[in-house]
Design a protein around this motif. Sequence first.
Motif, PDB file in Angstrom:
ATOM      1  N   ARG A 119      36.187 -55.832  24.344  1.00 48.66           N
ATOM      2  CA  ARG A 119      37.085 -54.804  23.831  1.00 48.66           C
ATOM      3  C   ARG A 119      37.168 -53.611  24.787  1.00 48.66           C
ATOM      4  O   ARG A 119      36.338 -53.436  25.674  1.00 48.66           O
ATOM      5  CB  ARG A 119      36.583 -54.284  22.471  1.00 48.66           C
ATOM      6  CG  ARG A 119      37.164 -54.984  21.269  1.00 48.66           C
ATOM      7  CD  ARG A 119      36.742 -56.427  21.139  1.00 48.66           C
ATOM      8  NE  ARG A 119      37.306 -57.017  19.915  1.00 48.66           N
ATOM      9  CZ  ARG A 119      36.963 -58.198  19.437  1.00 48.66           C
ATOM     10  NH1 ARG A 119      36.062 -58.944  20.077  1.00 48.66           N
ATOM     11  NH2 ARG A 119      37.536 -58.657  18.337  1.00 48.66           N
ATOM     12  N   ASP A 131      30.184 -55.335  15.442  1.00 45.95           N
ATOM     13  CA  ASP A 131      31.164 -54.706  14.546  1.00 45.95           C
ATOM     14  C   ASP A 131      32.569 -54.794  15.131  1.00 45.95           C
ATOM     15  O   ASP A 131      33.554 -54.932  14.395  1.00 45.95           O
ATOM     16  CB  ASP A 131      30.801 -53.240  14.303  1.00 45.95           C
ATOM     17  CG  ASP A 131      29.555 -53.085  13.431  1.00 45.95           C
ATOM     18  OD1 ASP A 131      29.175 -54.071  12.770  1.00 45.95           O
ATOM     19  OD2 ASP A 131      28.974 -51.991  13.428  1.00 45.95           O
ATOM     20  N   GLU A 132      32.685 -54.727  16.454  1.00 47.85           N
ATOM     21  CA  GLU A 132      34.008 -54.825  17.085  1.00 47.85           C
ATOM     22  C   GLU A 132      34.672 -56.152  16.751  1.00 47.85           C
ATOM     23  O   GLU A 132      35.875 -56.209  16.486  1.00 47.85           O
ATOM     24  CB  GLU A 132      33.871 -54.683  18.609  1.00 47.85           C
ATOM     25  CG  GLU A 132      33.353 -53.345  19.056  1.00 47.85           C
ATOM     26  CD  GLU A 132      33.212 -53.226  20.566  1.00 47.85           C
ATOM     27  OE1 GLU A 132      32.971 -52.115  21.057  1.00 47.85           O
ATOM     28  OE2 GLU A 132      33.347 -54.259  21.262  1.00 47.85           O
ATOM     29  N   PHE A 189      28.661 -49.120  24.644  1.00 51.53           N
ATOM     30  CA  PHE A 189      29.970 -49.718  24.908  1.00 51.53           C
ATOM     31  C   PHE A 189      29.896 -50.720  26.063  1.00 51.53           C
ATOM     32  O   PHE A 189      30.459 -51.819  25.986  1.00 51.53           O
ATOM     33  CB  PHE A 189      30.991 -48.627  25.232  1.00 51.53           C
ATOM     34  CG  PHE A 189      31.353 -47.752  24.055  1.00 51.53           C
ATOM     35  CD1 PHE A 189      31.039 -48.122  22.756  1.00 51.53           C
ATOM     36  CD2 PHE A 189      32.001 -46.545  24.248  1.00 51.53           C
ATOM     37  CE1 PHE A 189      31.367 -47.322  21.670  1.00 51.53           C
ATOM     38  CE2 PHE A 189      32.350 -45.729  23.173  1.00 51.53           C
ATOM     39  CZ  PHE A 189      32.029 -46.120  21.887  1.00 51.53           C
ATOM     40  N   TYR A 237      38.658 -48.749  15.974  1.00 52.29           N
ATOM     41  CA  TYR A 237      37.710 -48.341  14.943  1.00 52.29           C
ATOM     42  C   TYR A 237      36.789 -47.242  15.461  1.00 52.29           C
ATOM     43  O   TYR A 237      36.460 -47.190  16.647  1.00 52.29           O
ATOM     44  CB  TYR A 237      36.919 -49.535  14.406  1.00 52.29           C
ATOM     45  CG  TYR A 237      35.460 -49.663  14.801  1.00 52.29           C
ATOM     46  CD1 TYR A 237      34.466 -48.947  14.138  1.00 52.29           C
ATOM     47  CD2 TYR A 237      35.054 -50.555  15.808  1.00 52.29           C
ATOM     48  CE1 TYR A 237      33.126 -49.082  14.481  1.00 52.29           C
ATOM     49  CE2 TYR A 237      33.725 -50.703  16.150  1.00 52.29           C
ATOM     50  CZ  TYR A 237      32.758 -49.957  15.488  1.00 52.29           C
ATOM     51  OH  TYR A 237      31.441 -50.093  15.825  1.00 52.29           O
ATOM     52  N   TRP A 238      36.440 -46.356  14.553  1.00 50.55           N
ATOM     53  CA  TRP A 238      35.445 -45.308  14.814  1.00 50.55           C
ATOM     54  C   TRP A 238      34.376 -45.419  13.747  1.00 50.55           C
ATOM     55  O   TRP A 238      34.670 -45.485  12.551  1.00 50.55           O
ATOM     56  CB  TRP A 238      36.098 -43.918  14.751  1.00 50.55           C
ATOM     57  CG  TRP A 238      35.106 -42.789  14.834  1.00 50.55           C
ATOM     58  CD1 TRP A 238      34.415 -42.387  15.932  1.00 50.55           C
ATOM     59  CD2 TRP A 238      34.699 -41.907  13.774  1.00 50.55           C
ATOM     60  NE1 TRP A 238      33.603 -41.310  15.629  1.00 50.55           N
ATOM     61  CE2 TRP A 238      33.758 -40.994  14.302  1.00 50.55           C
ATOM     62  CE3 TRP A 238      35.049 -41.796  12.424  1.00 50.55           C
ATOM     63  CZ2 TRP A 238      33.163 -40.004  13.543  1.00 50.55           C
ATOM     64  CZ3 TRP A 238      34.446 -40.806  11.661  1.00 50.55           C
ATOM     65  CH2 TRP A 238      33.516 -39.914  12.218  1.00 50.55           C
ATOM     66  N   HIS A 267      37.251 -49.359  25.310  1.00 49.22           N
ATOM     67  CA  HIS A 267      36.442 -48.290  24.733  1.00 49.22           C
ATOM     68  C   HIS A 267      36.994 -46.928  25.107  1.00 49.22           C
ATOM     69  O   HIS A 267      37.322 -46.670  26.273  1.00 49.22           O
ATOM     70  CB  HIS A 267      34.981 -48.426  25.175  1.00 49.22           C
ATOM     71  CG  HIS A 267      34.344 -49.670  24.640  1.00 49.22           C
ATOM     72  ND1 HIS A 267      34.259 -50.830  25.374  1.00 49.22           N
ATOM     73  CD2 HIS A 267      33.813 -49.953  23.421  1.00 49.22           C
ATOM     74  CE1 HIS A 267      33.679 -51.778  24.631  1.00 49.22           C
ATOM     75  NE2 HIS A 267      33.398 -51.260  23.455  1.00 49.22           N
ATOM     76  N   GLN A 269      37.098 -49.633  20.523  1.00 50.73           N
ATOM     77  CA  GLN A 269      36.191 -48.793  19.736  1.00 50.73           C
ATOM     78  C   GLN A 269      36.230 -47.384  20.315  1.00 50.73           C
ATOM     79  O   GLN A 269      36.285 -47.190  21.533  1.00 50.73           O
ATOM     80  CB  GLN A 269      34.757 -49.327  19.775  1.00 50.73           C
ATOM     81  CG  GLN A 269      33.802 -48.505  18.913  1.00 50.73           C
ATOM     82  CD  GLN A 269      32.362 -49.012  18.916  1.00 50.73           C
ATOM     83  OE1 GLN A 269      31.474 -48.356  18.373  1.00 50.73           O
ATOM     84  NE2 GLN A 269      32.106 -50.163  19.506  1.00 50.73           N
ATOM     85  N   GLN A 290      26.277 -52.735  16.630  1.00 46.06           N
ATOM     86  CA  GLN A 290      27.481 -51.954  16.935  1.00 46.06           C
ATOM     87  C   GLN A 290      28.453 -52.775  17.766  1.00 46.06           C
ATOM     88  O   GLN A 290      29.673 -52.659  17.610  1.00 46.06           O
ATOM     89  CB  GLN A 290      27.108 -50.667  17.667  1.00 46.06           C
ATOM     90  CG  GLN A 290      28.288 -49.712  17.827  1.00 46.06           C
ATOM     91  CD  GLN A 290      27.878 -48.320  18.246  1.00 46.06           C
ATOM     92  OE1 GLN A 290      26.761 -47.881  17.989  1.00 46.06           O
ATOM     93  NE2 GLN A 290      28.782 -47.609  18.895  1.00 46.06           N
TER      94      GLN A 290
END
Length: 528
Positions: free
Chosen positions: A211, A177-178, A196, A43-44, A213, A186, A174
Amino acid sequence: MVIANKMQLSAEEKYDLIARNLQEVLGEEKIKTILKERDLKIYWGTATTGKPHVAYFVPMSKIADFLRAGAEVTILFADLHAYLDNMKAPWELLALRVQYYEHSIKSMLKSIGVSIDKLKFEKGTNFELSKEYTLDVYRLASVITEHDAKKAGAEVVKQVDHPLVSGLLYPGLQALDEEYLKVDAQFGGVDQRKIFTFAEKYLPQLGYQKRAHLMNPMVPGLTGTKMSSSEDESKIDLLDPPASVKKKLAKAFCEPGNVENNGILSFTKHVIFPLFKSDEKFVVVRNAENGGSLMFDTYSELEECFKMMKLHPADLKTAVEGYINRLLEPVRKTFEDPVLKKLVEKAYPVAKKQKSVANDDVITPAHLDIRIGKIVEVSKHPDADSLYVEKIDLGEDKPRTIVSGLVNFVPIDEMQNRMVVVLCNLKPAKMRGIESQGMVLCASVDEPRQVELLEVPKEAVIGEPVFIENYEEEKPKEILNPKKKIWEKLQVDLKTNGDYVAQWQGNNLITKSGGIFKSKSLKNAPIK
């Protein structure tokens, strides 16, 4: 400029596409492991604040790479983040700006041949206001330190002396959201790195997986610094007409042979070349008198030619101008729709310039009498080891005496004959027995303690007034009333931005000719 059709790629080939031209990848092995089993989910996100500009083609180009690699890509319109970041987007404009961003980004993707059918678009407030998400925000807040929250947002969230709690929440949202977008990785600019690593540290504490990055380099703007929505001359707007593109490129920093901080070359590297079809070349049209036209198969060939000064900046700019207009033309056509024109007007209403005479009832930066001065004499204060006593020529009948606490930060030989920025309408005050008739403005940070004089534009002259954008037409007060604490109230929002540019609430400090003021190395630093 159309992306190639999806091909059967090996896991290694997919990773190479995903990682090419990135500055850094966190979690490389994790990504490679996933690619051996299935396609990556990425995702961006983009906060819906200022208008997207041509540099947004940089992430769009990488999204094209991700799609070539078979990745499932989600684009998040981070409307709630835009509001939390010191209210850069007022609540009543959030929905309108999301619409503008959606139309802009979809038209950009179509311009480079990306089918939007392969993408998922999501709006932050669709899930970030849910009961489950809100509970996770509280859970996260219970384990995050204030120091870590502030540090994580330092490169992204607007920095002020008295930060709102909303800005401290920004990195946590933020990170969450991941999890809520159910992605493996991300993607963002390298300026997001602290957020991140923050996510990698704190998500596992809630029982969620860490996640990977993916980080793009920061592409220089036309002035050689980061391309910024707040610095008009550093960016080309998506809706700029060809004449404006030509004008801005003509002014762009592009020193012969210099390949560092060169926004023109960076754009060709990160946007134009990655979007070429396999048989397409970068063409520079020149007449025979100038050596004839040039064609380049790779960016490295172009860079080497420019570095060896076999390609003139003007010829490079002309070539890039053509490619930029090719990219922008579909976007411009999209926004010829009367409905979308109206949307732009509503989402970004033009702020009217303040025309009232500065008075103590309505405090604006026009109260401040800031001028360019030259230090013609400097010595140490006879009774204070940390103070200089300066004689500063401000274009008046005689130099002013100003006392500054700069001994520990600026050597005396660097003070002599230095052009400086001076606040001239403070009430004179004695400092250890010597009356100071103004203040030399500097950028400063507390940890570690650093102070830097603001750098004055080369074309500036002694006595020239310094304005704040959008407040040029007001006249400053002769003397600021100390009881009203006008300077103290205005100074809170006077600071350098992420590109070291001196600003007040996002408005640049400028000369009449448009010159800007910078700190040499202190970003997001208070000016006082």
